[in-house]
Design an enzyme around this catalytic site. Structure first.
Site, mmCIF file in Angstrom:
data_model
loop_
_atom_site.group_PDB
_atom_site.id
_atom_site.type_symbol
_atom_site.label_atom_id
_atom_site.label_comp_id
_atom_site.label_asym_id
_atom_site.label_seq_id
_atom_site.Cartn_x
_atom_site.Cartn_y
_atom_site.Cartn_z
ATOM 1 N N LYS A 15 0.840 -1.211 0.000
ATOM 2 C CA LYS A 15 0.000 0.000 0.000
ATOM 3 C C LYS A 15 0.870 1.256 0.000
ATOM 4 C CE LYS A 15 -2.389 -0.691 3.772
ATOM 5 N NZ LYS A 15 -1.923 -1.986 4.276
ATOM 6 N N ARG A 90 -9.530 1.508 8.936
ATOM 7 C CA ARG A 90 -9.056 0.146 9.181
ATOM 8 C C ARG A 90 -10.172 -0.758 9.695
ATOM 9 N NH1 ARG A 90 -3.388 0.918 8.606
ATOM 10 N NH2 ARG A 90 -2.255 -0.502 9.925
ATOM 11 N N ARG A 124 11.470 -6.063 5.153
ATOM 12 C CA ARG A 124 11.218 -4.637 4.911
ATOM 13 C C ARG A 124 12.112 -3.763 5.803
ATOM 14 N NH1 ARG A 124 5.293 -1.957 5.027
ATOM 15 N NH2 ARG A 124 5.310 -2.276 7.265
ATOM 16 N N ARG A 157 11.221 -1.780 11.438
ATOM 17 C CA ARG A 157 10.162 -1.373 12.370
ATOM 18 C C ARG A 157 9.954 -2.475 13.388
ATOM 19 N NH1 ARG A 157 5.207 0.397 8.609
ATOM 20 N NH2 ARG A 157 4.144 -0.623 10.330
ATOM 21 N N ARG A 168 -0.531 -8.787 13.334
ATOM 22 C CA ARG A 168 -1.144 -7.669 12.592
ATOM 23 C C ARG A 168 -2.025 -8.214 11.481
ATOM 24 N NH1 ARG A 168 3.890 -4.705 10.673
ATOM 25 N NH2 ARG A 168 2.564 -3.268 9.561
HETATM 26 P P1 AMP Z 1 0.929 0.795 9.145
HETATM 27 O O1 AMP Z 1 2.199 1.537 8.851
HETATM 28 O O2 AMP Z 1 -0.215 1.273 8.293
HETATM 29 O O3 AMP Z 1 1.085 -0.693 9.116
HETATM 30 O O4 AMP Z 1 0.520 1.182 10.647
HETATM 31 C C1 AMP Z 1 1.379 0.896 11.730
HETATM 32 C C2 AMP Z 1 0.586 0.837 13.023
HETATM 33 O O5 AMP Z 1 -0.042 2.103 13.264
HETATM 34 C C3 AMP Z 1 -0.549 -0.179 12.998
HETATM 35 O O6 AMP Z 1 -0.081 -1.459 13.336
HETATM 36 C C4 AMP Z 1 -1.489 0.411 14.054
HETATM 37 O O7 AMP Z 1 -1.008 0.126 15.368
HETATM 38 C C5 AMP Z 1 -1.330 1.912 13.835
HETATM 39 N N1 AMP Z 1 -2.342 2.420 12.877
HETATM 40 C C6 AMP Z 1 -2.125 2.877 11.608
HETATM 41 N N2 AMP Z 1 -3.281 3.256 11.019
HETATM 42 C C7 AMP Z 1 -4.266 3.036 11.940
HETATM 43 C C8 AMP Z 1 -5.676 3.211 11.943
HETATM 44 N N3 AMP Z 1 -6.347 3.687 10.884
HETATM 45 N N4 AMP Z 1 -6.351 2.875 13.071
HETATM 46 C C9 AMP Z 1 -5.726 2.396 14.154
HETATM 47 N N5 AMP Z 1 -4.389 2.180 14.215
HETATM 48 C C10 AMP Z 1 -3.662 2.505 13.125
#
Ligand code: AMP
Length: 214
Positions: A15, A90, A124, A157, A168
């Site tokens: 994404k 989400r 990654r 990360r 996740r």
């Molecule tokens: P990502 O980089 O999109 O994988 O996001 C990393 C982390 O940020 C996720 O594992 C969640 O803990 C938090 N996060 C990101 N976007 C959201 C969202 N829309 N709602 C809740 N938590 C989020």
């Protein structure tokens, strides 16, 4: 161009990478919740301190925190009508909240099987300075550990470690996002894209969808 778009998909489906290309290609702003949250964690803001404990466990940050964050970001777009949301909504609660302040024209679901997600995410690496994403197998940096774009250090990360990745995928994607996907599908705004393949190949699939969407 006016296109209000959401990118959905499991973590690691590409994404972030595709949203970056698409934003450039279409000249649209990109709003990336994960990136905004990681910056808040790094800067130890009150949002960051609150968000960190959820992020470290691979869980979603509480809806009300993320919803107000997105509302604020969309409010700052000053007259620009299109945008790409990456990482939001989400779950169905967040999607309902989004409907109160923005209409969505197109939802792209980048799909990828679980084994491939775990394989990709363990390789990654992210630039700590500019956030650019690399993959040690598919898209390595020219110099080990250093960002090609800005010279920043690359890091893994903490939520890209295999056990958190699996969590996740299972919790965030399988349990929380699936109902959301179904509700967008029913409203006929959802298009599924096969996320397996080279970055260029997947990007071409997305462009094809956009051409037929006009
Ligand atoms: P990502 O980089 O999109 O994988 O996001 C990393 C982390 O940020 C996720 O594992 C969640 O803990 C938090 N996060 C990101 N976007 C959201 C969202 N829309 N709602 C809740 N938590 C989020």
């Amino acid at each position: 161009m006016s296109l209000r778009m959401v990118l959905l998909g499991p973590p690691g489906a590409g994404k972030g990478t595709q949203a970056e290309r698409l934003a450039q290609h279409l000249g649209l702003p990109r709003i990336v919740t994960g990136e905004i949250l990681r910056t808040a964690v790094k800067n130890k803001t009150s949002l960051g301190v609150e968000a960190q404990r959820y992020m470290d466990r691979g869980e979603l940050v509480p809806d009300q925190l993320v919803v107000s964050l997105i509302q604020e970001q969309l409010g700052q777009l000053n007259g620009q009508h299109g945008f790409i949301l990456d990482g939001f909504p989400r779950n169905t609660e967040q999607a309902q909240a989004l409907e109160e302040f923005a209409q969505i024209d197109l939802v792209l679901l980048l799909d990828l099987p679980r084994e491939e997600v775990v394989r990709r995410l363990s390789a990654r690496r992210t630039c700590e300075r500019c956030g650019r994403i690399y993959n040690l197998v598919y898209q390595p940096p020219q110099r080990a550990g250093i960002c090609d774009a800005c010279g920043g250090q690359l890091y893994q990360r903490s939520d890209d470690k295999p056990d958190v990745v699996a969590r996740r995928y299972d919790i965030q994607y399988n349990q929380e996002a699936k109902p959301l996907v179904e509700s967008y599908r029913k409203r006929s705004v959802l298009v599924t894209i096969d996320g397996d393949g080279a970055i260029e190949e997947v990007f071409e699939r997305i462009l094809r969808v956009l051409r037929s969407h006009k």
